[in-house]
Design a protein around this motif. Structure first.
Motif, short mmCIF file in Angstrom:
data_model
loop_
_atom_site.label_atom_id
_atom_site.label_comp_id
_atom_site.label_asym_id
_atom_site.label_seq_id
_atom_site.Cartn_x
_atom_site.Cartn_y
_atom_site.Cartn_z
N THR A 249 -3.60 1.10 4.66
CA THR A 249 -2.36 0.80 5.65
C THR A 249 -0.86 0.30 4.56
OG1 THR A 249 -3.66 0.50 7.48
CG2 THR A 249 -1.68 0.21 7.58
N LEU A 250 -1.73 -0.90 4.11
CA LEU A 250 -0.86 -1.05 2.93
C LEU A 250 -0.41 -0.14 2.18
CD1 LEU A 250 1.30 -4.03 2.59
CD2 LEU A 250 -0.91 -4.79 1.25
N CYS A 251 -0.99 0.49 1.36
CA CYS A 251 -0.57 1.50 0.60
C CYS A 251 0.00 2.45 0.77
CB CYS A 251 -2.00 1.69 -0.15
SG CYS A 251 -3.49 1.01 -1.62
N VAL A 252 -0.25 2.18 1.93
CA VAL A 252 -0.14 3.70 3.11
C VAL A 252 2.39 3.87 2.95
CG1 VAL A 252 0.46 5.45 4.58
CG2 VAL A 252 -1.51 4.95 3.59
N LEU A 253 2.21 2.35 3.64
CA LEU A 253 3.25 1.95 3.83
C LEU A 253 4.31 1.50 3.18
CD1 LEU A 253 2.56 -0.35 7.35
CD2 LEU A 253 3.44 1.83 6.87
N MET A 254 3.75 1.81 1.77
CA MET A 254 4.19 0.54 0.83
C MET A 254 4.43 1.66 -0.46
SD MET A 254 5.64 -2.11 2.19
CE MET A 254 6.32 -2.75 0.93
N CYS A 255 4.02 2.71 0.15
CA CYS A 255 3.62 3.90 -1.23
C CYS A 255 3.00 3.22 -2.59
CB CYS A 255 4.86 4.54 -1.40
SG CYS A 255 5.70 5.34 0.13
N GLU A 256 2.63 2.75 -2.81
CA GLU A 256 1.63 2.00 -3.33
C GLU A 256 -0.23 2.95 -4.00
OE1 GLU A 256 3.40 0.53 -6.09
OE2 GLU A 256 4.94 0.08 -5.34
N ARG A 257 -0.57 2.57 -4.98
CA ARG A 257 -1.24 3.23 -5.33
C ARG A 257 -2.62 2.66 -5.20
NH1 ARG A 257 -0.67 8.68 -7.70
NH2 ARG A 257 -3.93 8.95 -7.39
N THR A 258 -2.37 1.72 -5.42
CA THR A 258 -3.76 0.49 -5.76
C THR A 258 -3.24 -0.73 -4.50
OG1 THR A 258 -3.40 -1.61 -7.37
CG2 THR A 258 -3.90 0.42 -8.31
N ALA A 259 -4.09 -1.37 -4.04
CA ALA A 259 -4.17 -3.12 -2.87
C ALA A 259 -2.97 -4.16 -3.79
CB ALA A 259 -5.00 -2.91 -2.30
N ARG A 260 -3.74 -4.67 -4.47
CA ARG A 260 -3.05 -5.17 -5.39
C ARG A 260 -1.34 -4.94 -5.88
NH1 ARG A 260 -2.96 -9.74 -4.94
NH2 ARG A 260 -5.44 -9.41 -5.32
N ASP A 261 -1.10 -3.82 -5.98
CA ASP A 261 0.77 -3.45 -6.31
C ASP A 261 1.90 -3.07 -4.90
OD1 ASP A 261 0.19 -3.06 -8.49
OD2 ASP A 261 -0.13 -1.21 -8.85
N ALA A 262 0.45 -2.64 -4.13
CA ALA A 262 1.12 -2.36 -1.99
C ALA A 262 1.11 -3.93 -1.93
CB ALA A 262 0.29 -2.21 -1.62
N LEU A 263 0.77 -4.88 -2.05
CA LEU A 263 0.50 -6.33 -1.81
C LEU A 263 1.38 -6.63 -2.23
CD1 LEU A 263 -0.58 -8.73 0.09
CD2 LEU A 263 -1.40 -9.65 -1.52
N LEU A 264 1.99 -6.75 -3.44
CA LEU A 264 3.49 -7.38 -4.26
C LEU A 264 4.41 -6.84 -4.05
CD1 LEU A 264 1.81 -7.74 -8.09
CD2 LEU A 264 1.79 -9.52 -6.20
N ALA A 265 4.21 -5.08 -3.63
CA ALA A 265 5.51 -4.49 -3.14
C ALA A 265 5.85 -5.14 -1.76
CB ALA A 265 5.31 -3.03 -2.68
N ALA A 266 5.32 -4.94 -1.34
CA ALA A 266 5.39 -6.50 0.39
C ALA A 266 5.91 -7.28 0.68
CB ALA A 266 3.90 -5.59 1.48
N GLU A 267 5.21 -8.40 -0.44
CA GLU A 267 5.85 -9.42 -0.69
C GLU A 267 7.07 -9.43 -1.11
OE1 GLU A 267 2.33 -11.50 -2.49
OE2 GLU A 267 1.36 -12.23 -1.01
N THR A 268 7.09 -8.70 -2.12
CA THR A 268 9.02 -8.69 -2.53
C THR A 268 9.96 -8.01 -1.45
OG1 THR A 268 7.55 -8.47 -4.80
CG2 THR A 268 10.46 -7.62 -4.85
N TYR A 269 9.28 -7.70 -0.70
CA TYR A 269 9.89 -6.32 0.09
C TYR A 269 10.51 -7.20 1.33
CZ TYR A 269 11.81 -3.04 4.74
OH TYR A 269 12.05 -3.00 5.13
#
Length: 81
Positions: free
Chosen positions: A40-60
């Motif tokens: 879900t985090l990957c989809v919402l943040m448009c990232e391919r990996t969970a780690r990238d999605a988490l970093l993008a979410a925290e930055t956002y």
């Protein structure tokens, strides 16, 4: 982009489930919940990996919180007018 409160809750859920999976790595149900949250985090943040999605979410979330906060000393810089 998604609502900040939704992303904030999703980050908290991801972190909690991550700790649970690390504590009980053979719990298949916990692993599935964790993977669902990561997806879900990957989809919402448009990232391919969970780690990238988490970093993008925290930055956002961090950017959104900082942009909504009042600037300290703003009145003093303009002479208080």
């Amino acid at each position: 982009m998604p609502d900040v409160s939704v992303i904030t809750r999703l980050i908290a859920r991801y972190r909690a489930q991550e700790h649970f999976v690390l504590a009980a790595p053979h719990d298949d149900s916990a692993r599935r919940r964790f993977e669902d949250t990561a997806y879900t985090l990957c989809v919402l943040m448009c990232e391919r990996t969970a780690r990238d999605a988490l970093l993008a979410a925290e930055t956002y979330v961090g950017r959104r919180i900082r942009s909504a906060a009042p600037v300290v000393g703003e009145g003093a810089a303009s002479g208080g007018r």
